[in-house]
Design a protein around this motif. Structure first.
Motif: not given
Length: 350
Positions: A75, A80, A135-137, A276-277, A279, A305
């Motif tokens: 992660p 990612n 800056w979220k996933r 999931e992680n 960007l 992840s």
């Protein structure tokens, strides 16, 4: 007898070496004759720059992806973050950088393309910066409306504005482009527009007629049509530019190379589950939304992840401590049961 075989083997080795030496002398003696002025080996007029450029691109492509796809999968790892940013750069280059370059190279005759590229640039840059600064996933994209807004803008521009603009442009330039090429690209861009309309109609019908959806497997049809109407217009745009305004050999090779990398990356969003992680960039969010369009739950497209080796070790230690604790309790219970059994005869005798 042994001595005779030893001498014979040494003699054979010496003769083989002499034969090899003599044949090499004969072979290399022909080289000066082959490199005479009448039939030279060296072509002094040959320019290797184009072939060298082509070879470098062909070598970089597999190396580039081997490095990116084999980095750590933990992660927050570089994989990612770097891959979504790469996807954003590639999508922007294909969408507006290439048209903007030819609009500057071919002076004022390309004013319409310059205006189109500038508007395209403003939209894509604003969406890209908004997503990156947030800056979220990708797993959290449902929680924030900004990602749905970005997706709508990018899909609208790619599926409607891009085909409509190039249909208008090729029709107005049919005298300079050529009638066959004009007709071909107008038909192809028209199919893209018709595909988008078909997606809307099928989606509305399948929403109201669930039985039709189950019998005809509408989800797969819509999924295929969504991919066509989002990705194909940019591909056709690049091919049209390279066919009509190629600039030079290096520009064509670079554009084809970028297009190949972009298509390879786009395929990865649909052949496997997305981490999931990952960007949440403007491009990764849009492609995740397209894939999730036919799914009831967007989380079905994500995979959990990967945990690090340290986390795995800690979990194993925790589980081992729980197992040891359970074993100790079981041993205590067993010893207490044995004690009860041993004390029971004494009580009966009393």
């Amino acid at each position: 007898m042994i001595k005779h075989h030893t001498v014979k083997r040494k003699t054979n080795n010496i003769s083989n070496f002499l034969n090899f030496f003599i044949w090499n002398i004969v072979f290399f003696s022909f080289i000066p004759f082959a490199s005479t002025k009448d039939s030279p080996i060296v072509n002094e007029k040959y320019d290797s720059s184009r072939d060298l450029y082509d070879s470098i691109l062909n070598v970089i492509f597999p190396i580039f992806f081997v490095i990116l796809l084999n980095v750590s999968g933990k992660p927050g790892s570089i994989k990612n973050v770097a891959l979504p940013l790469l996807d954003d750069v590639l999508h922007n280059v294909i969408s507006w950088v290439i048209p903007l370059i030819i609009s500057f190279v071919y002076d004022r005759r390309m004013m319409a393309i310059m205006i189109y590229s500038t508007l395209n640039m403003c939209l894509h840059v604003i969406c890209a910066l908004a997503a990156i600064l947030f800056w979220k996933r990708v797993v959290d994209i449902e929680k924030y409306k900004i990602f749905s807004t970005i997706t709508l803008f990018l899909i609208f521009f790619s599926t409607i504005v891009t085909p409509a603009f190039w249909i208008f442009t090729t029709h107005n330039r049919k005298n300079t482009i050529g009638i066959p090429l004009t007709i071909t690209f107008i038909i192809l861009f028209g199919i893209c527009l018709a595909t988008f309309i078909l997606v809307v109609i099928i989606s509305l019908l399948s929403h109201y007629f669930q039985r039709v959806n189950e019998k005809m497997n509408v989800d797969k049809i819509v999924f295929t049509l969504c991919i066509i109407c989002f990705y194909v217009p940019n591909i056709l745009q690049t091919l049209l530019i390279l066919a009509i305004w190629p600039v030079n050999y290096y520009f064509v090779k670079a554009c084809v190379f970028i297009l190949l990398i972009a298509l390879t990356r786009n395929v990865s969003y649909f052949i496997d589950k997305i981490p999931e992680n990952f960007l949440a960039t403007s491009t990764s969010v849009t492609q995740c939304s397209i894939r999730a369009f036919t799914k009831n739950d967007i989380h079905e497209i994500f995979k959990e992840s990967q945990i690090s080796a340290e986390e795995m070790r800690q979990k194993q230690e925790t589980m081992q401590s729980k197992i040891d604790e359970m074993q100790s309790k079981m041993n205590e219970m067993k010893s207490s049961m044995d004690k009860i059994k041993n004390d029971q005869p004494k009580d009966e005798s009393v």
